[in-house]
Design a protein around this motif. Structure first.
Motif, short mmCIF file in Angstrom:
data_model
loop_
_atom_site.label_atom_id
_atom_site.label_comp_id
_atom_site.label_asym_id
_atom_site.label_seq_id
_atom_site.Cartn_x
_atom_site.Cartn_y
_atom_site.Cartn_z
N ILE A 47 0.92 -0.99 0.04
CA ILE A 47 0.02 0.21 0.05
C ILE A 47 0.93 1.24 0.05
N GLY A 48 0.63 2.02 -0.76
CA GLY A 48 1.59 3.33 -1.04
C GLY A 48 2.34 3.37 -2.19
N HIS A 49 2.76 1.94 -2.65
CA HIS A 49 3.81 1.87 -3.78
C HIS A 49 3.07 2.23 -4.97
N GLU A 50 4.00 2.52 -5.86
CA GLU A 50 3.57 3.10 -7.56
C GLU A 50 4.25 2.14 -8.10
N THR A 51 3.54 1.52 -9.35
CA THR A 51 4.09 0.68 -10.13
C THR A 51 3.39 1.02 -11.59
N VAL A 52 3.60 0.12 -12.65
CA VAL A 52 2.98 0.38 -13.83
C VAL A 52 2.16 -1.02 -14.41
N LEU A 53 1.06 -0.59 -14.63
CA LEU A 53 0.10 -1.74 -15.00
C LEU A 53 0.88 -2.82 -16.04
N GLU A 54 0.95 -4.03 -15.93
CA GLU A 54 1.52 -4.95 -17.03
C GLU A 54 0.39 -5.40 -17.56
N GLN A 55 -0.78 -5.40 -17.19
CA GLN A 55 -1.96 -5.81 -18.07
C GLN A 55 -3.19 -4.78 -17.71
N ALA A 56 -3.65 -4.19 -18.95
CA ALA A 56 -4.73 -3.26 -18.76
C ALA A 56 -5.77 -3.84 -18.06
N ILE A 57 -6.44 -2.74 -17.05
CA ILE A 57 -7.56 -3.21 -16.34
C ILE A 57 -8.81 -2.97 -17.21
N GLU A 58 -9.40 -3.97 -17.33
CA GLU A 58 -10.74 -4.09 -18.23
C GLU A 58 -11.80 -4.86 -17.47
N GLN A 59 -13.00 -3.97 -17.06
CA GLN A 59 -14.07 -4.63 -16.38
C GLN A 59 -13.65 -4.70 -14.92
N GLY A 60 -12.74 -3.71 -14.55
CA GLY A 60 -12.52 -3.59 -13.17
C GLY A 60 -11.20 -4.43 -12.55
N PHE A 61 -10.54 -5.38 -13.73
CA PHE A 61 -9.36 -6.05 -13.02
C PHE A 61 -8.17 -6.22 -14.11
N GLY A 62 -7.40 -6.03 -13.57
CA GLY A 62 -5.91 -6.25 -14.46
C GLY A 62 -4.81 -6.73 -13.76
N ARG A 63 -3.34 -6.64 -13.97
CA ARG A 63 -2.37 -6.96 -13.38
C ARG A 63 -1.11 -6.20 -13.40
N VAL A 64 -0.62 -6.39 -12.26
CA VAL A 64 0.91 -5.59 -12.21
C VAL A 64 2.23 -6.69 -11.75
N VAL A 65 3.15 -6.21 -11.72
CA VAL A 65 4.42 -7.10 -11.37
C VAL A 65 4.94 -6.26 -10.28
N LEU A 66 5.10 -6.84 -8.89
CA LEU A 66 5.70 -6.15 -7.99
C LEU A 66 6.65 -7.28 -7.37
N GLY A 67 8.20 -7.07 -7.36
CA GLY A 67 9.16 -7.78 -7.08
C GLY A 67 9.03 -9.05 -7.88
N ASP A 68 9.03 -10.14 -7.59
CA ASP A 68 8.95 -11.38 -8.52
C ASP A 68 7.55 -12.07 -8.54
N GLY A 122 -9.74 -1.78 -10.16
CA GLY A 122 -9.52 -0.34 -10.12
C GLY A 122 -10.46 0.10 -11.42
N PRO A 123 -10.58 1.45 -11.76
CA PRO A 123 -11.06 1.93 -13.09
C PRO A 123 -10.38 1.42 -14.20
N ASP A 124 -10.97 1.34 -15.27
CA ASP A 124 -10.49 0.87 -16.67
C ASP A 124 -9.37 1.64 -16.85
N LEU A 125 -8.29 1.15 -17.09
CA LEU A 125 -6.75 2.13 -17.62
C LEU A 125 -5.99 0.93 -18.46
N PRO A 126 -5.15 1.63 -19.40
CA PRO A 126 -4.36 1.02 -20.46
C PRO A 126 -3.33 0.26 -19.71
N ALA A 127 -2.58 -0.70 -20.42
CA ALA A 127 -1.20 -1.42 -19.91
C ALA A 127 -0.32 -0.17 -19.99
N GLY A 128 0.46 -0.11 -19.04
CA GLY A 128 1.58 0.88 -19.04
C GLY A 128 1.41 2.05 -18.20
N GLN A 129 0.11 1.98 -17.68
CA GLN A 129 -0.44 3.46 -17.12
C GLN A 129 0.32 3.19 -15.76
#
Length: 150
Positions: A97-118, A125-132
């Motif tokens: 919580i509080g960390h910032e990162t970049v979306l690995e997979q776009a958030i579509e229909q409320g869900f997406g993916r990020v990589v944190l560590g390994d 969250g809200p629909d956002l494009p990959a790389g946001q």
């Protein structure tokens, strides 16, 4: 009958020995309550050394002291915060919580993916494009809640 006579004439020694036995049992049987009962038994033994009293009153004092000390210990132990050198153990999502990162997979229909560590984490969250760029603002189980960073 000799034992009963001995206990009747030397009741304070009986309480002291019983208290020490309870303290020794605390070493074998964990839990904490035998410690306080042993201390109460020793206290009753010391009181009866100074002021002899009938057995019924001795047992009453022992019971009341035991209840008070055990109840006090339990309440003090519950109020005391648990200290840990690893406060996020088994709560990995809260660690981010509080960390910032970049979306690995776009958030579509409320869900997406990020990589944190390994680890690849599912985010909501809200629909956002990959790389946001996103900031982690909370967690719900193993799903991280994110908001966009502008």
């Amino acid at each position: 009958m000799q034992i009963v006579d001995f206990v009747a004439t030397n009741g304070h020694w009986s309480w002291l020995v019983a208290g020490l036995i309870l303290l020794a049992l605390e070493l074998v049987v964990p839990g904490g309550f035998l410690l306080w009962m042993g201390i109460s038994g020793i206290a009753v033994g010391l009181i009866t050394m100074v002021q002899p009293m009938p057995w019924a009153l001795q047992w009453l004092i022992f019971g009341v002291l035991s209840l008070l000390t055990i109840t006090g210990w339990v309440q003090w132990n519950r109020r005391r915060p648990a200290r840990s050198d690893r406060p996020y153990l088994n709560r990995r999502a809260e660690h981010f919580i509080g960390h910032e990162t970049v979306l690995e997979q776009a958030i579509e229909q409320g869900f997406g993916r990020v990589v944190l560590g390994d680890t690849v984490w599912r985010v909501s969250g809200p629909d956002l494009p990959a790389g946001q760029a996103v900031r982690i603002v909370g967690s719900e189980g193993a799903v991280l809640k994110v908001e966009p960073v502008f």
